[in-house]
Design a protein around this motif. Structure first.
Motif, PDB file in Angstrom:
ATOM      1  N   VAL A 181       0.832  -1.205   0.000  1.00 15.92           N
ATOM      2  CA  VAL A 181       0.000   0.000   0.000  1.00 15.92           C
ATOM      3  C   VAL A 181       0.868   1.257   0.000  1.00 15.92           C
ATOM      4  N   ALA A 182       1.933   1.238   0.807  1.00 20.29           N
ATOM      5  CA  ALA A 182       2.743   2.440   0.997  1.00 20.29           C
ATOM      6  C   ALA A 182       3.561   2.802  -0.242  1.00 20.29           C
ATOM      7  N   PRO A 184       3.087   2.187  -3.638  1.00 20.15           N
ATOM      8  CA  PRO A 184       2.303   2.886  -4.670  1.00 20.15           C
ATOM      9  C   PRO A 184       1.830   4.263  -4.221  1.00 20.15           C
ATOM     10  N   SER A 185       1.456   4.392  -2.934  1.00 23.54           N
ATOM     11  CA  SER A 185       1.004   5.693  -2.426  1.00 23.54           C
ATOM     12  C   SER A 185       2.126   6.719  -2.501  1.00 23.54           C
ATOM     13  N   MET A 186       3.339   6.315  -2.089  1.00 17.23           N
ATOM     14  CA  MET A 186       4.478   7.234  -2.158  1.00 17.23           C
ATOM     15  C   MET A 186       4.821   7.602  -3.583  1.00 17.23           C
ATOM     16  N   SER A 187       4.564   6.679  -4.521  1.00 16.51           N
ATOM     17  CA  SER A 187       4.849   6.962  -5.928  1.00 16.51           C
ATOM     18  C   SER A 187       3.984   8.090  -6.466  1.00 16.51           C
ATOM     19  N   PHE A 188       2.794   8.260  -5.878  1.00 13.28           N
ATOM     20  CA  PHE A 188       1.902   9.322  -6.324  1.00 13.28           C
ATOM     21  C   PHE A 188       2.068  10.602  -5.511  1.00 13.28           C
ATOM     22  N   VAL A 189       2.449  10.461  -4.234  1.00 15.12           N
ATOM     23  CA  VAL A 189       2.529  11.628  -3.358  1.00 15.12           C
ATOM     24  C   VAL A 189       3.857  12.372  -3.513  1.00 15.12           C
ATOM     25  N   THR A 204       4.897  -4.030  -7.614  1.00 16.00           N
ATOM     26  CA  THR A 204       3.805  -4.215  -6.651  1.00 16.00           C
ATOM     27  C   THR A 204       2.721  -5.103  -7.249  1.00 16.00           C
TER      28      THR A 204
END
Length: 263
Positions: A181-182, A184-189, A204
């Motif tokens: 989860v983290a 992919p989230s960091m890849s966008f943030v 992932t």
């Protein structure tokens, strides 16, 4: 293209990691205890070829040794020119060493699956910790990434010890879920430092596919007329994670110049 990276203010960074830790604690408390089950050691394909128990589940770990050793050598020799920070060298070296170790640990476990040997099948936890820290170094900053590397490695070992001592799989399961989860989230943030950052998302996806294959072990085995089980396919699919990441390291370049104003 020039981009000035001011990093997150210390207060916001503390709240971010504090919130993540709080979510992890809440998930841990919300989940019921998950003890070991004898069924987890019974795999669909338990055939014996040439005197090797559970042959395909054992030999399908060999690619991990090849990829792990080659990646570790290239990393330590500096052949991956896109690894520009010392913290990244440590993170990727731990990752490839854990991948190589998985070949021995998983093969040893599958020769005679039981609660005593399953400990050696938990070496992917070290790989998860190292890979997650590499992503943090790349996206957030080197200092916090190095701190996370050692904290995550300690947490991985603590999760394995907790499973062994209290017969509870919750910590290990959450430890494997959070990076899915983290990352992919960091890849966008957070903006990428390097090109070819889409490989993080691909790996992932490959990991989640491998987990599906493990869950569908018997169904896959029956579907392909008992040629290869879902668990053996899981091993072959998982090895594509370090392969894809190695391709990323070989081809990526620094995308922007970062000025560390608050290091």
């Amino acid at each position: 293209m020039l981009w000035v990276d001011h990093h997150l203010p210390c207060g916001k960074r503390t709240r971010l990691w504090g919130g993540a830790f709080l979510c992890w604690v809440c998930l841990m408390l919300a989940m019921p205890k998950i003890p070991h089950s004898p069924k987890q050691h019974v795999f669909a394909d338990m055939r014996n070829f040439l005197g090797v128990p559970n042959t395909l589940n054992v030999i399908s770990n060999f690619p991990f040794l090849v990829v792990g050793v080659l990646g570790l050598v290239l990393c330590l020799q500096g052949s991956f020119s896109a690894i520009s920070l010392r913290g990244e060298v440590w993170g990727w070296a731990f990752f490839y060493a854990a991948i190589a170790g998985m070949a021995f640990g998983s093969a040893y476990y599958h020769l005679k699956p039981d609660d005593n040997r399953v400990l050696w099948d938990r070496l992917p936890m070290i790989a998860f910790a190292s890979l997650f820290s590499c992503c943090i170094i790349e996206r957030v900053g080197e200092t916090i990434g190095i701190i996370c590397l050692f904290l995550l490695l300690l947490l991985a070992l603590a999760s394995i010890a907790y499973e062994r001592m209290f017969d509870d799989l919750r910590l290990c399961m959450l430890f494997q879920l959070i990076p899915c989860v983290a990352i992919p989230s960091m890849s966008f943030v957070f903006p990428p430092k390097y090109t070819h950052s889409r490989y993080w998302l691909w790996t992932t996806g490959v990991y989640l596919l491998a987990e599906f294959e493990a869950l569908a072990d018997r169904k896959i085995y029956r579907t392909n007329h008992y040629i290869i089980s879902g668990h053996s396919l899981e091993h072959l699919c998982l090895v594509m994670v370090p392969v894809l990441l190695s391709v990323m390291l070989m081809h990526r370049n620094i995308k922007v110049t970062r000025w560390r104003l608050n290091n």
